[in-house]
Enzyme design. Structure first.
Site, short mmCIF file in Angstrom:
data_model
loop_
_atom_site.label_atom_id
_atom_site.label_comp_id
_atom_site.label_asym_id
_atom_site.label_seq_id
_atom_site.Cartn_x
_atom_site.Cartn_y
_atom_site.Cartn_z
CG PHE A 3 38.79 41.92 47.91
CD1 PHE A 3 39.94 42.25 48.61
CD2 PHE A 3 37.89 41.06 48.51
CE1 PHE A 3 40.19 41.73 49.88
CE2 PHE A 3 38.12 40.53 49.77
CZ PHE A 3 39.27 40.88 50.46
CE LYS A 4 43.70 43.14 38.51
NZ LYS A 4 43.03 42.09 37.73
CE1 TYR A 5 35.34 40.14 45.19
CE2 TYR A 5 35.39 42.36 44.27
CZ TYR A 5 35.11 41.50 45.32
OH TYR A 5 34.61 41.99 46.50
CD GLU A 43 42.94 38.20 38.52
OE1 GLU A 43 42.82 39.43 38.37
OE2 GLU A 43 43.09 37.41 37.58
#
Length: 843
Positions: free
Chosen positions: A440-442, A604
Site C-alpha cells: 500500500f502507498k499510504y 494513494e
C-alpha cells in the site's frame, strides 16, 4: 526619512512633507514603517591628508562632502545622513534625482576588483601555473564572484561544469582550506540540509543596509527593484557611486562565510542591529560583482545554473586533475588516478603521436572522470555533508573517501524514488514475471527514522523528511515509540528505517487524510498537546545493528522479525505497523484484488518492488526496440529506480503519473471567478540549468476556498505576485500571463495525456525540435508541502511519459494546448469543487 544637509546656509530649503499613509514597498525592499529615530548630536571623525592645505574661506560657504570610514566607527556612531557627492563621482548608472543622492565614503578612487581569466575552457588545457592571488592565502571572494558570474552568463552545461571544475582546481592547488566555504557558497547554503543554519535576514534588514551604505531613499530603491527585479542588481546599482576613504582589504571567501555564520548565530536583544552592521561592513568592502552575489547570497537566491549535480561533477573532475595533497599517493591501479603522460597526450599532440593514441587517452580520462563522479555522488547521497566529505578528501583523497564517510546513523540519506506505471499489465510487462511485493502507498508524510543506543543505554532518535529536513520536534510520539522498541528488544543497537507517518483514528486505527496530518504543529510539539494521532507504517530497513542490508528480501525479513507491531493504547502515543502487502507468488488475481482494495481505501495506490536482483524491460529511444537492464535490489538513494514501481489510483486512467509543477503566473478569471486567479500557469524545472519552464495552464480541481487562499498568497503587487516578470529563473515561452508568481511551492497535477504544443517550450528538443510538450486537461490534486521547487518534475520526466504514451498507441494531439484556454462561467455553488468539465474551451 533622514534629513539632508542644506545646500547653502543662506538659502533655506523647504521641508518635504511625508504623506500620512505612505505605502510600504510591496516587493523585496520595504519602507520602514516605524517612527523616525530622533537625531543625536555626535562628532564625526574628520579624516584628511595632514599635508593638504586648508581650504580657502570662500569654500566654507558650501557644505563639503562628509568623509566617513565605517570601520572606524562603532555601530552607534554610524550616521544615516546622505552626502552630496561631487559631479565626478556619479557613475553612468540609472539617473537618480538630487534628493536621492548616493552616499560617498571617500573622495578617493575605489580600487577595481582583480581581473581573472576565463574559467570556461576545457579543464585539461586550463593552466594552473600562476596563482590569481598570493599562494597559501585564503581565496578572494572576488574569485568566487567571478566564477558565479561566468556560470550565470551561460546555459551550457558543459561550460558550467568546466567553469566550476577550473575554479575548484584553482582553490585545491593554492588554498585547499577555502574549498569547504566555497562549496557552501556555490551551492547557496551554509550547512547540511538536515541541520540548516538560518540567516534570519528579512528583506527589511538588507534594504536598510543598502540604504545606509548608498544613501538612497526607500522610493529610489523601489524604483531600482522595479527596473531590475533582483536585490543583487539593486545593490550593485545603488553602490555604483559609493567610494571608501581607504581601500578596504579584499573580501575573502572564508571571511564572507564566517560573517554569514555570525549573522545566523546572532540571537537575543540587539541581534537585528548586529546583523545589519555585519551586512553593511560586507557591502562597504565589496567591489564590482562581489556586491551583486553577496546580496543574492544574503537573500538566499544566487540565481545561477549550478545545481547540486553540477557541483558534485565538477568537484570529482577537479580532484582527478588536481589532487589536494601531494603527499597522498594514489595506488597505481586506482580508478581515480590519471597520469601526467595521458594528460600530456590530450593537451598537445607531440610529434609523431597518432590520433588513435590521443583518442585512447581521452577515453581513459572520461572513464576516470566517470568513476570519480560516481564515487562522489554515491557518498554524498548517503552522507550529504560537505564538512565531512571535504575533510576526508583533503586527508586521504578519493581512494580513502568511502571508508571515512560511510552511511551513518543520524545523517539522513536521500530516499529511493519509484518509477510510475499506468496499469498492472504494464507492471507485469516491465517486471517480466520476477518475484515482487506489492505494498500500500499510504497518503502521509515520508519519514526516515534514525535511532541508536549508546553504551550507557540512552536512546537517540532523529526523524527526517523526504527532503532531509529534521522533523524530530514534530513527532515526539514517534520518538517515544522508538524508545519503547529499544526497551522491549534486547539485541537492538541501531537502525535506519524508511516509513510513512499517517494520520489515524486513535480509537480503531483507521486511516485519516493527509490534510489532517498537516494540521499538526511543526515545532516544539508536546506529547500532551497532540490532537492528531499517527501510525508509523514501516516499509524498508536500510541499516540494522551497524550493518547495511543488501537485498529487499533480506531487509523485509529483518524488519518483520526485529520490529513487531506496537500499539501502546495510550493518549498521544504513536502506533507501529508494517505496510500492508501481498506477493506476486500469491497469483495475479490476488494482486489485482489487492489493487482494488487500495483503490477503495484512503491509500494513494501501490508500490511494486523487486525482492531480489534481476532485470527489467525498458523502452529504448526507438519505439520498435526494448532493452533489458540489470537492477540491484539494494536501496538506491536519490534514484528513481525501475526496481520500485508506483501505481497511483489517481492516474491509472490517463497519465502514468501525476506531475509536480510550480505555479509561476496566472490570468484574471472571468464571470464568477473574476476576483480570483484562473487559469494558473504551471512550470517544470530543468535540473541541468535550475530554470523553471512553463508548460500548461490549469483551471480545474480548485475549490472556492482554495481560490480565496491562493488570492491571499498571491496578492497582486505583493512580494509573491507582480505584473512584471521579476523572476529570471522562469521561462514562460509562448505564454504571456497577466501576472507573474514568485516560484516557491509545488502542486501535484494530473492530466488526460501529454501533447505536442506550439506554445509550450517544455521538453523542446527531447521529442520534437520545433515543439514543446504540454498537458491536456490538467487538474489540481493537492499542494505538495513535502516538496521544494528543486524536486519539481523535469522535462525529461515529461518526455518519458509522452514516449510511453505513444508506445501504448495513443495518438498525438498536436496543438491541443495552443495557449488559448478560456475560463468559462460555472453555475456551481461556492463550496463545490470544480469538476473536470471546468477544463476550459479550446478555440
Amino acid at each position: 526619512m533622514p534629513k539632508r544637509p542644506a545646500s547653502s546656509p543662506s538659502t533655506p530649503r523647504k521641508k518635504s512633507k511625508r504623506p500620512p499613509d505612505q505605502p510600504s514597498l510591496d516587493s523585496f525592499f520595504k519602507s520602514p514603517r516605524d517612527t523616525p529615530t530622533p537625531t543625536r548630536k555626535r562628532q564625526t571623525p574628520q579624516l584628511r591628508d595632514a599635508h593638504a592645505p586648508e581650504p580657502p574661506p570662500a569654500a566654507s560657504q558650501l557644505s563639503p562632502p562628509e568623509i566617513i570610514d565605517v570601520d572606524l566607527l562603532d555601530d552607534s556612531d554610524i550616521d544615516t545622513r546622505p552626502i552630496i557627492p561631487s559631479s565626478s563621482s556619479i557613475s553612468q548608472g540609472p539617473r537618480i534625482s538630487d534628493d536621492e543622492t548616493p552616499r560617498i565614503f571617500s573622495a578617493g578612487v575605489q580600487p577595481h576588483p582583480p581581473k581573472y581569466p576565463s574559467l570556461s575552457e576545457d579543464p585539461t588545457t586550463f593552466l594552473l601555473d600562476s596563482c590569481f592571488w598570493t599562494p597559501n592565502t585564503p581565496t578572494p571572494y572576488s574569485f568566487l564572484a567571478h566564477t558565479l558570474t561566468t556560470v550565470s552568463e551561460t546555459r551550457s552545461r558543459i561550460a558550467i561544469i568546466n567553469t566550476l571544475t577550473n575554479a575548484l582546481r584553482q582553490i585545491l592547488r593554492f588554498h585547499p582550506k577555502s574549498l569547504l566555504p566555497s562549496l557552501y557558497l556555490l551551492s547557496n547554503s551554509l550547512s547540511p540540509p538536515y541541520s540548516p543554519i538560518e540567516l534570519g535576514l528579512g528583506p527589511s534588514i538588507i534594504s536598510k543596509a543598502i540604504q545606509h551604505v548608498s544613501g538612497l531613499t526607500p522610493a529610489a530603491l523601489k524604483r531600482l527593484y522595479n527596473q531590475t527585479g533582483d536585490p543583487g542588481d539593486v545593490a550593485f546599482e545603488a553602490k555604483s557611486s559609493v567610494r571608501t576613504l581607504v581601500p578596504h582589504p579584499p573580501l575573502l571567501t572564508c571571511s564572507v562565510y564566517d560573517a554569514l555564520l555570525k549573522i545566523a548565530h546572532a540571537k537575543g536583544q540587539g541581534a537585528v542591529k548586529q546583523k545589519q552592521s555585519i551586512v553593511e561592513k560586507l557591502l562597504v568592502a565589496a567591489k564590482g560583482e562581489e556586491i551583486r552575489f553577496l546580496v543574492r547570497t544574503l537573500s538566499q537566491h544566487i540565481r545561477v545554473g549550478a545545481v547540486r549535480t553540477s557541483i558534485l561533477t565538477a568537484l570529482a573532475r577537479a580532484l582527478v586533475l588536481t589532487p589536494p595533497n601531494s603527499d597522498i599517493s594514489a595506488p597505481s591501479d586506482s580508478p581515480y588516478r590519471i597520469s601526467e603522460h595521458i594528460l600530456s597526450q590530450i593537451q598537445a599532440l607531440p610529434a609523431g603521436s597518432s590520433k588513435k593514441v590521443v583518442d585512447e587517452a581521452k577515453e581513459k580520462l572520461v572513464a576516470t572522470f566517470a568513476a570519480a563522479e560516481g564515487l562522489i555522488k554515491k557518498v554524498f547521497v548517503q552522507h550529504p555533508n560537505y564538512d565531512h566529505i571535504v575533510a576526508a578528501l583533503l586527508e586521504a583523497g578519493l581512494d580513502g573517501l568511502t571508508a571515512r564517510v560511510p552511511l551513518t546513523v543520524g545523517i539522513p540519506l536521500h530516499p529511493t524514488l519509484g518509477s510510475p506505471m499506468r496499469s498492472l499489465d504494464e507492471v507485469y510487462e516491465r517486471i517480466d514475471n520476477q518475484p515482487f511485493v506489492a505494498e500500500f502507498k499510504y497518503d502521509g508524510q515520508r519519514a526516515q527514522i534514525h535511532a541508536f543506543k549508546d553504551k550507557d543505554g540512552k536512546v537517540s532518535t532523529r526523524l527526517f523528511s523526504r527532503h532531509l529536513e529534521d522533523m524530530t520536534d514534530k513527532y515526539p510520539d514517534v520518538t517515544s515509540l522508538v524508545e519503547h522498541m529499544f526497551a522491549s528488544s534486547q539485541g537492538l543497537e541501531s537502525f535506519i528505517m524508511d516509513a510513512e507517518v499517517v494520520a489515524v483514528d486513535p480509537s480503531d486505527g483507521s486511516l485519516r487524510s493527509f490534510q489532517e496530518l498537516s494540521n499538526r504543529p511543526r515545532k516544539e510539539v508536546q506529547v500532551h498537546e497532540i490532537k492528531v494521532s499517527v501510525c508509523v507504517f514501516a516499509f524498508d530497513l536500510m541499516y540494522h545493528n551497524r550493518q547495511a542490508s543488501i537485498t529487499l528480501q533480506h531487509r523485509r525479513t529483518l524488519l518483520r522479525s526485529d520490529f513487531p507491531p506496537v500499539d501502546l493504547k495510550q493518549p498521544g502515543s504513536a502506533r507501529f505497523e508494517h505496510v500492508e502487502s501481498c506477493h506476486s507468488e500469491d497469483g495475479k488475481e490476488t494482486v489485482e484484488e489487492f489493487w482494488l482494495r487500495a483503490v477503495d481505501s484512503r491509500c494513494e495506490g501501490l508500490m511494486i518492488k523487486l525482492l531480489d536482483h534481476g532485470v527489467v524491460v525498458e523502452s529504448s529511444a526507438s519505439r520498435d526496440k526494448s532493452r533489458k537492464k540489470p537492477l540491484p535490489a539494494t536501496y538506491e538513494p536519490d534514484r528513481r529506480t525501475s526496481a520500485w514501481l508506483k501505481l497511483k489510483k489517481d492516474y491509472v486512467i490517463g497519465l502514468g503519473d501525476t506531475l509536480d509543477l510550480v505555479p509561476v503566473g496566472a490570468w484574471h478569471g472571468n464571470g464568477r471567478k473574476a476576483q480570483w486567479w484562473s487559469p494558473v500557469l504551471l512550470a517544470l524545472r530543468d535540473p541541468d540549468t535550475g530554470q523553471l519552464v512553463a508548460m500548461c495552464k490549469c483551471m480545474s480541481g480548485f475549490s472556492d476556498a482554495f481560490y480565496k487562499a491562493m488570492k491571499e498568497v498571491y496578492a497582486e503587487d505583493s512580494e509573491n505576485c507582480s505584473r512584471q516578470a521579476l523572476w529570471e529563473d522562469v521561462d514562460t515561452g509562448g505564454y504571456s500571463p497577466s501576472v507573474y508568481f514568485r516560484p516557491h511551492e509545488v502542486w501535484e497535477i494530473r492530466g488526460a495525456d501529454v501533447t505536442l504544443s506550439p506554445v509550450s517550450i517544455a521538453a523542446r528538443g527531447l521529442v520534437s525540435d520545433s515543439r514543446g510538450l504540454s498537458l491536456r486537461f490538467p487538474r489540481f490534486i493537492k499542494t505538495r508541502e513535502d516538496k521544494s521547487i528543486e524536486q519539481a518534475s523535469s522535462p525529461e520526466f515529461l518526455a518519458n511519459i509522452f514516449r510511453d504514451q505513444q508506445g501504448k498507441g495513443k495518438h498525438e494531439t498536436a496543438g491541443a494546448d495552443d495557449g488559448q484556454l478560456v475560463d468559462v462561467e460555472l453555475s456551481q455553488s461556492d463550496d463545490v469543487e470544480d469538476d473536470d468539465s471546468d477544463g476550459g474551451e479550446l478555440t
